[in-house]
Write a protein that holds these residues in place. Structure first.
Motif, PDB file in Angstrom:
ATOM      1  N   ASP A  31       0.823  -1.203   0.000  1.00  0.00           N
ATOM      2  CA  ASP A  31       0.000   0.000   0.000  1.00  0.00           C
ATOM      3  C   ASP A  31       0.863   1.261   0.000  1.00  0.00           C
ATOM      4  O   ASP A  31       0.646   2.176  -0.789  1.00  0.00           O
ATOM      5  CB  ASP A  31      -0.911  -0.012   1.228  1.00  0.00           C
ATOM      6  CG  ASP A  31      -1.641   1.297   1.432  1.00  0.00           C
ATOM      7  OD1 ASP A  31      -2.539   1.600   0.623  1.00  0.00           O
ATOM      8  OD2 ASP A  31      -1.306   2.022   2.388  1.00  0.00           O
ATOM      9  N   GLY A 201      -7.100   3.836  -2.368  1.00  0.00           N
ATOM     10  CA  GLY A 201      -6.904   2.529  -1.751  1.00  0.00           C
ATOM     11  C   GLY A 201      -6.668   1.452  -2.788  1.00  0.00           C
ATOM     12  O   GLY A 201      -6.619   1.712  -3.988  1.00  0.00           O
ATOM     13  N   VAL A 202      -6.527   0.216  -2.316  1.00  0.00           N
ATOM     14  CA  VAL A 202      -6.193  -0.928  -3.164  1.00  0.00           C
ATOM     15  C   VAL A 202      -5.026  -0.529  -4.076  1.00  0.00           C
ATOM     16  O   VAL A 202      -5.077  -0.688  -5.298  1.00  0.00           O
ATOM     17  CB  VAL A 202      -7.405  -1.446  -3.969  1.00  0.00           C
ATOM     18  CG1 VAL A 202      -7.136  -2.844  -4.509  1.00  0.00           C
ATOM     19  CG2 VAL A 202      -8.660  -1.472  -3.115  1.00  0.00           C
ATOM     20  N   ARG A 349      -5.798   1.533   6.653  1.00  0.00           N
ATOM     21  CA  ARG A 349      -5.651   1.039   5.283  1.00  0.00           C
ATOM     22  C   ARG A 349      -6.935   0.373   4.810  1.00  0.00           C
ATOM     23  O   ARG A 349      -7.371   0.570   3.665  1.00  0.00           O
ATOM     24  CB  ARG A 349      -4.479   0.050   5.195  1.00  0.00           C
ATOM     25  CG  ARG A 349      -4.424  -0.715   3.875  1.00  0.00           C
ATOM     26  CD  ARG A 349      -3.114  -1.463   3.703  1.00  0.00           C
ATOM     27  NE  ARG A 349      -2.769  -2.293   4.819  1.00  0.00           N
ATOM     28  CZ  ARG A 349      -3.206  -3.541   5.004  1.00  0.00           C
ATOM     29  NH1 ARG A 349      -4.036  -4.096   4.116  1.00  0.00           N
ATOM     30  NH2 ARG A 349      -2.812  -4.255   6.042  1.00  0.00           N
ATOM     31  N   ASP A 353      -9.190   1.042   1.507  1.00  0.00           N
ATOM     32  CA  ASP A 353      -9.393  -0.046   0.550  1.00  0.00           C
ATOM     33  C   ASP A 353     -10.869  -0.344   0.309  1.00  0.00           C
ATOM     34  O   ASP A 353     -11.308  -0.535  -0.831  1.00  0.00           O
ATOM     35  CB  ASP A 353      -8.711  -1.326   1.048  1.00  0.00           C
ATOM     36  CG  ASP A 353      -7.204  -1.307   0.915  1.00  0.00           C
ATOM     37  OD1 ASP A 353      -6.674  -0.428   0.192  1.00  0.00           O
ATOM     38  OD2 ASP A 353      -6.537  -2.161   1.533  1.00  0.00           O
TER      39      ASP A 353
END
Length: 378
Positions: A31, A201-202, A349, A353
């Motif tokens: 990430d 995210g991701v 996180r 995500d």
């Protein structure tokens, strides 16, 4: 109804060990660095995870959709990026398997199963997401094949793909009847990688722009003829939505586990906050939601394996699981309090995500439209 048999328990346990031993220790770095985890991806290939749904003739183990959702859930519990990389590979294998000539299958599928060949799906454009019929990228018939022209946005694997399944139209005036699928080689003249998308995210999936400037695609690399591309894209969405549901469940499971552990060790008002009824109710709601999402996802997977009409079932699973996961992650962060807002915690996180799962493979609003149409047509 969805108790796992011995084979699926083995798949789950093997994937869980890989996720905990290999993926979890790298999840935060994937990430933070926003760099594709090639080593982990190839390890998934060595373990047989990338080829699991392929026929034996192409190096696969012919696993069903249910087994695939089990793998996705376990991977997403460790890293949404790794899980989504697995999902995109599977969907692209499905398209090539069902639409390509055998020589093309032999050329690409074994390598995709090993993790040596990475295939993107080039569908989304700046002005078209869920509205596939509005695609502007063109495929102009020429001697021996087609010439692709257009720009795609937010494409997973854009920065690293070796090949790409391109959704394009032979005639914009035909709408969905002009849509076809074309397999383009990233080394072909005119195939250009544009800007990398900076996403919330991701991260770590080399998401970005692909530009096609008179890219030649030979006739034997046309996967779906004009008029059939729209149907094939929608068929792929059914599998994609099951995959999104499975990943959502995995993310929610990770958030719940983080919240449960924190509630047990964080003390306030004379004891662990897990002793507080307000926290207990939040944890109970998390558990109920996750179990319901898991059951809906596995029901959708089983229905797809049975060959029945799954349009409503998969949309319901994707809608419920993605929105459930958002609630679970929100509550997990709330239980963490100020600590949850720190980039040093896993739940921060997960919060970044999980948000995209209500958008990918059709937004929550699109899912409601699909479900309502199915209900009203019954």
């Amino acid at each position: 109804m969805f108790d796992l048999d011995e084979e699926n328990r083995l798949i789950r346990d093997t994937t869980r060990s890989f996720a905990e031993d290999v993926v979890m220790p790298r999840a935060a770095a994937i990430d933070e660095e926003d760099a594709f985890p090639f080593e982990i991806y190839r390890q998934m290939g060595e373990l047989g995870l990338l080829s699991m749904t392929l026929p034996a003739a192409y190096g696969g183990s012919e696993a069903d959709t249910l087994a695939w959702t089990i793998v996705l859930e376990e991977l997403a519990r460790a890293s949404a990026a790794v899980a989504d990389a697995h999902m995109v590979n599977k969907l692209m294998c499905d398209i090539i398997l069902s639409e390509a000539r055998d020589a093309v299958r032999q050329k690409y599928l074994p390598g995709m199963g090993r993790g040596d060949i990475i295939c993107a799906i080039a569908q989304t454009e700046a002005d078209t997401g869920s509205d596939v019929a509005a695609i502007k990228t063109t495929a102009t018939p020429v001697d021996g094949g087609y010439r692709l022209n257009g720009t795609k946005q937010f494409i997973t694997f854009a920065g690293i793909c070796d090949i790409a399944v391109v959704v394009a139209t032979v005639d914009r005036s035909l709408g969905r009847k002009g849509i076809g699928l074309f397999l383009a080689d990233a080394h072909a003249e005119g195939f250009r990688r544009g800007a990398k998308n900076k996403i919330m995210g991701v991260r770590g999936l080399a998401t970005g722009e692909l530009v096609f400037e008179d890219v030649f695609v030979p006739n034997d690399h046309r996967l779906a003829e004009p008029g059939a591309g729209m149907r094939r894209s929608l068929t792929s969405l059914n599998s994609g939505r099951i995959g999104m549901a499975a990943q959502s469940v995995g993310i929610a499971q990770a958030a719940y586990e983080q919240a449960l552990a924190f509630a047990r060790q964080r003390h306030a008002f004379g004891g662990p906050i897990a002793n507080l009824q307000a926290i207990q109710f939040m944890l109970a709601d998390m558990s109920v939601g996750i179990e319901a999402g898991r059951l809906m996802t596995r029901r959708a997977a089983a229905a797809r394996d049975a060959g029945v009409d799954v349009v409503r079932i998969v949309s319901e699973a994707k809608l419920f699981a993605s929105e459930m996961a958002q609630r679970v992650v929100d509550d997990a962060l709330q239980i963490h309090g100020a600590a949850g807002y720190s980039t040093e915690t896993t739940v921060e996180r997960l919060q970044r995500d999980v948000r995209v799962y209500k958008i990918w493979e059709g937004t929550s609003q699109i899912q409601r439209i699909v479900i309502a149409r199915q209900l009203l047509a019954a």
